[in-house]
Design an enzyme around this catalytic site. Structure first.
Site, PDB file in Angstrom:
ATOM      1  N   GLU A   1      -4.153 -16.803  23.784  1.00  0.00           N
ATOM      2  CA  GLU A   1      -4.211 -18.283  23.917  1.00  0.00           C
ATOM      3  C   GLU A   1      -2.807 -18.891  23.901  1.00  0.00           C
ATOM      4  O   GLU A   1      -2.597 -20.007  23.427  1.00  0.00           O
ATOM      5  CB  GLU A   1      -5.051 -18.944  22.804  1.00  0.00           C
ATOM      6  CG  GLU A   1      -6.398 -18.340  22.513  1.00  0.00           C
ATOM      7  CD  GLU A   1      -7.422 -18.506  23.621  1.00  0.00           C
ATOM      8  OE1 GLU A   1      -7.046 -19.014  24.694  1.00  0.00           O
ATOM      9  OE2 GLU A   1      -8.568 -18.106  23.424  1.00  0.00           O
TER      10      GLU A   1
ATOM     11  N   HIS B   1       0.812  -1.227   0.000  1.00  0.00           N
ATOM     12  CA  HIS B   1       0.000   0.000   0.000  1.00  0.00           C
ATOM     13  C   HIS B   1       0.847   1.280   0.000  1.00  0.00           C
ATOM     14  O   HIS B   1       0.285   2.385  -0.051  1.00  0.00           O
ATOM     15  CB  HIS B   1      -0.935   0.026   1.211  1.00  0.00           C
ATOM     16  CG  HIS B   1      -2.171  -0.809   1.042  1.00  0.00           C
ATOM     17  ND1 HIS B   1      -2.170  -2.182   1.126  1.00  0.00           N
ATOM     18  CD2 HIS B   1      -3.456  -0.462   0.782  1.00  0.00           C
ATOM     19  CE1 HIS B   1      -3.400  -2.644   0.937  1.00  0.00           C
ATOM     20  NE2 HIS B   1      -4.188  -1.624   0.717  1.00  0.00           N
TER      21      HIS B   1
ATOM     22  N   GLY C   1       2.635   4.552   1.011  1.00  0.00           N
ATOM     23  CA  GLY C   1       2.302   5.532   2.045  1.00  0.00           C
ATOM     24  C   GLY C   1       0.859   5.428   2.516  1.00  0.00           C
ATOM     25  O   GLY C   1       0.555   5.690   3.684  1.00  0.00           O
TER      26      GLY C   1
HETATM   27  C1  LIG Z   1      -5.974  -8.030  24.136  1.00  0.00           C
HETATM   28  C2  LIG Z   1      -5.730  -9.191  25.044  1.00  0.00           C
HETATM   29  C3  LIG Z   1      -6.790 -10.016  25.411  1.00  0.00           C
HETATM   30  C4  LIG Z   1      -6.589 -11.094  26.282  1.00  0.00           C
HETATM   31  N1  LIG Z   1      -7.651 -11.837  26.686  1.00  0.00           N
HETATM   32  C5  LIG Z   1      -7.477 -12.768  27.670  1.00  0.00           C
HETATM   33  C6  LIG Z   1      -8.598 -13.464  28.215  1.00  0.00           C
HETATM   34  O1  LIG Z   1      -9.738 -13.297  27.767  1.00  0.00           O
HETATM   35  N2  LIG Z   1      -8.391 -14.294  29.264  1.00  0.00           N
HETATM   36  C7  LIG Z   1      -7.147 -14.525  29.779  1.00  0.00           C
HETATM   37  O2  LIG Z   1      -7.027 -15.305  30.724  1.00  0.00           O
HETATM   38  N3  LIG Z   1      -6.062 -13.892  29.266  1.00  0.00           N
HETATM   39  C8  LIG Z   1      -6.195 -13.029  28.233  1.00  0.00           C
HETATM   40  N4  LIG Z   1      -5.109 -12.364  27.715  1.00  0.00           N
HETATM   41  C9  LIG Z   1      -3.799 -12.612  28.306  1.00  0.00           C
HETATM   42  C10 LIG Z   1      -2.890 -13.440  27.418  1.00  0.00           C
HETATM   43  O3  LIG Z   1      -3.324 -14.762  27.401  1.00  0.00           O
HETATM   44  C11 LIG Z   1      -1.457 -13.285  27.964  1.00  0.00           C
HETATM   45  O4  LIG Z   1      -1.043 -11.951  27.711  1.00  0.00           O
HETATM   46  C12 LIG Z   1      -0.506 -14.260  27.317  1.00  0.00           C
HETATM   47  O5  LIG Z   1      -0.780 -15.573  27.738  1.00  0.00           O
HETATM   48  C13 LIG Z   1       0.955 -13.931  27.644  1.00  0.00           C
HETATM   49  O6  LIG Z   1       1.112 -13.767  29.012  1.00  0.00           O
HETATM   50  P1  LIG Z   1       1.880 -12.461  29.598  1.00  0.00           P
HETATM   51  O7  LIG Z   1       1.306 -11.276  28.930  1.00  0.00           O
HETATM   52  O8  LIG Z   1       1.821 -12.538  31.073  1.00  0.00           O
HETATM   53  O9  LIG Z   1       3.344 -12.636  29.100  1.00  0.00           O
HETATM   54  P2  LIG Z   1       4.492 -13.447  29.861  1.00  0.00           P
HETATM   55  O10 LIG Z   1       4.004 -14.792  30.241  1.00  0.00           O
HETATM   56  O11 LIG Z   1       5.035 -12.596  30.953  1.00  0.00           O
HETATM   57  O12 LIG Z   1       5.567 -13.597  28.720  1.00  0.00           O
HETATM   58  C14 LIG Z   1       6.430 -12.518  28.337  1.00  0.00           C
HETATM   59  C15 LIG Z   1       7.351 -13.009  27.219  1.00  0.00           C
HETATM   60  O13 LIG Z   1       8.135 -14.123  27.681  1.00  0.00           O
HETATM   61  C16 LIG Z   1       7.928 -15.256  26.855  1.00  0.00           C
HETATM   62  N5  LIG Z   1       7.951 -16.456  27.694  1.00  0.00           N
HETATM   63  C17 LIG Z   1       7.240 -16.683  28.819  1.00  0.00           C
HETATM   64  N6  LIG Z   1       7.512 -17.900  29.295  1.00  0.00           N
HETATM   65  C18 LIG Z   1       8.398 -18.477  28.455  1.00  0.00           C
HETATM   66  C19 LIG Z   1       9.048 -19.747  28.379  1.00  0.00           C
HETATM   67  N7  LIG Z   1       8.820 -20.709  29.292  1.00  0.00           N
HETATM   68  N8  LIG Z   1       9.895 -19.983  27.348  1.00  0.00           N
HETATM   69  C20 LIG Z   1      10.118 -19.039  26.396  1.00  0.00           C
HETATM   70  N9  LIG Z   1       9.524 -17.821  26.414  1.00  0.00           N
HETATM   71  C21 LIG Z   1       8.676 -17.549  27.419  1.00  0.00           C
HETATM   72  C22 LIG Z   1       6.574 -15.046  26.214  1.00  0.00           C
HETATM   73  O14 LIG Z   1       6.456 -15.783  24.993  1.00  0.00           O
HETATM   74  C23 LIG Z   1       6.595 -13.540  25.999  1.00  0.00           C
HETATM   75  O15 LIG Z   1       7.323 -13.257  24.833  1.00  0.00           O
HETATM   76  C24 LIG Z   1      -5.286 -11.346  26.779  1.00  0.00           C
HETATM   77  C25 LIG Z   1      -4.211 -10.539  26.378  1.00  0.00           C
HETATM   78  C26 LIG Z   1      -4.419  -9.477  25.521  1.00  0.00           C
HETATM   79  C27 LIG Z   1      -3.255  -8.618  25.130  1.00  0.00           C
END
Ligand SMILES: Cc1cc2nc3c(=O)[nH]c(=O)nc-3n(C[C@H](O)[C@H](O)[C@H](O)COP(=O)(O)OP(=O)(O)OC[C@H]3O[C@@H](n4cnc5c(N)ncnc54)[C@H](O)[C@@H]3O)c2cc1C
Length: 397
Positions: free
Chosen positions: A377, A352, A354
């Site tokens: 998820e 697309h 700009g």
């Molecule tokens: C818009 C939105 C809607 C959502 N809706 C829901 C919902 O309806 N219900 C619900 O329960 N949750 C919901 N979530 C939460 C979502 O499931 C979590 O954000 C997600 O599982 C990641 O968890 P965290 O943000 O705590 O990241 P963290 O677990 O803190 O992870 C941070 C980073 O570290 C990496 N990491 C973590 N552990 C490991 C490992 N063992 N090995 C390698 N890398 C790792 C992750 O991949 C990530 O890059 C939502 C999130 C968003 C942004």
């Protein structure tokens, strides 16, 4: 013309409902999505129409008033909805997971009480595992339910990131209980928490503070949930089975992963559609940009990626429908489709020029929506953990 993401072997009903949803999306969703999204407005009219179409009860068994359809039917409808606007598919996603968990793990009384109201969309489900301190590491949940010994529990703690947190009326919530198990995840219990929709202290001890402001995935409400001395009944425990919450929620997340891959396919298909149209309309150096091989090859790459993601998503859904274990297939589909979606939206954005950066063009919304699919998820890293663990077990030397 050959269209992307066709699915062979569908029943007459599947073909009909997927085509009905597609027409609905073209007529009602795509023309309004951009405006509603920019204003962060809840798509009430679209949600009402989805209720009328029976989409809230798509997978709920007929004996409870639903359409009794398969995960594949559901996923194909979600793909179509997300093609129009990812937030619209998000409205039914958590609802569908909660209904699935009640169907699989609920007591007869819980099924009879909740499923008919969920089939009509009168009761709307949200799904809560994450907390401010954790998302991936579910077993570390801190929110605690204390058994009062009189058939009630008192819940205290804070949950985070509830999709549909404000608009839902039933939240499946994973909390810590004291089951005396040595493994942390065996001390987790899923409660079915009923509440009115809205914000503030909606019932004594349960507060939904307000909508979180997000990069994309706007229109639908994502919230926190605070328990402060909230009283739950022992009969509110899913399946009346304390200590089983982790397994019940993971079962829900597994179908949720197929759903997220379907959403990624839908967003990816739309990004491709926008790119292939724009590439034929925009000319540079005396010819449409589609006639520059660099652009044509990008279109070929995008279409191939989206097609592969669709096939993996369909395979994962069909495996689950057949009763086979599908953790690896669902993990692979979710991982691959969400990564593909991020790449394809980026490619479409580049095509697309700009204008991709202008809020008048749909691709900017897709660019903001796609990253969520890498997270929700379970992140790509978590999917790779699941896939590799199983591979190493199956290919053990
Ligand atoms: C818009 C939105 C809607 C959502 N809706 C829901 C919902 O309806 N219900 C619900 O329960 N949750 C919901 N979530 C939460 C979502 O499931 C979590 O954000 C997600 O599982 C990641 O968890 P965290 O943000 O705590 O990241 P963290 O677990 O803190 O992870 C941070 C980073 O570290 C990496 N990491 C973590 N552990 C490991 C490992 N063992 N090995 C390698 N890398 C790792 C992750 O991949 C990530 O890059 C939502 C999130 C968003 C942004």
């Amino acid at each position: 013309m050959t269209k992307l993401a066709q699915t062979l072997g569908l029943t007459e009903f599947q073909t009909e409902i997927v085509s009905t949803v597609r027409q609905f999306v073209d007529k009602e969703v795509i023309p309004t999505a951009q405006e509603l999204e920019h204003a962060d407005t809840y798509p009430q009219a679209i949600v009402d129409a989805m209720r009328e179409m029976g989409l809230f009860g798509l997978m709920i068994p007929e004996e409870y008033g639903g359409l009794g359809e398969s995960l594949l039917t559901y996923a194909l409808c979600v793909e179509e909805l997300a093609r129009g606007w990812m937030s619209v598919s998000g409205v039914i996603n958590t609802h569908f997971i909660v209904a699935y968990m009640i169907r699989q793990h609920g007591t007869d009384a819980q099924k009879s009480y909740y499923l008919p109201k969920m089939a009509t969309g009168e009761t709307r489900g949200a799904f809560s595992m994450s907390e401010p301190e954790l998302g991936s590491d579910v077993a570390a949940i801190r929110t605690r339910a204390k058994d009062n010994g009189d058939g009630t529990y008192t819940i205290d703690g804070q949950k985070m990131w509830l999709t549909n947190g404000g608009s839902s009326t039933l939240v499946a919530t994973l909390v810590r209980t004291d089951e005396g198990a040595d493994k942390p995840h065996r001390n987790l219990t899923a409660f079915l928490v009923e509440k009115p929709s809205g914000f503030g202290e909606v019932v004594p001890g349960l507060t939904i503070p307000g909508k979180l402001d997000k990069l994309g995935y706007k229109g639908i409400d994502t919230t926190e949930l605070i328990f402060d001395g909230y009283r739950a009944q022992a009969t509110d425990i899913l399946g009346e089975a304390p200590g089983q919450g982790f397994f019940q929620m993971m079962d829900g997340v597994e179908v949720g992963r197929v759903n997220v891959s379907a959403r990624a396919c839908g967003v990816g298909i739309r990004a491709f559609e926008l790119a292939v149209r724009y590439a034929q309309q925009r000319s540079t150096f005396g010819k449409p940009i589609a006639d520059h091989q660099a652009i044509a090859f990008q279109l070929a790459e995008m279409a191939t990626k989206v097609e592969a993601a669709h096939l993996m998503m369909v395979n994962a859904a069909r495996l689950k429908d057949s009763g086979e274990r599908n953790d690896v297939a669902a993990g692979m589909a979710k991982y691959f489709a969400s990564e593909v979606c991020a790449e394809v939206t980026q490619q479409s954005f580049r095509i697309h020029g700009g204008y991709g950066y202008s809020k008048e063009y749909e691709i900017e919304r897709l660019m903001r929506d796609a990253p969520f699919l890498l997270i929700g998820e379970g992140t790509s890293e978590i999917q790779k953990n699941i896939i590799s663990k199983r591979l190493l077990a199956d290919y053990r030397v």
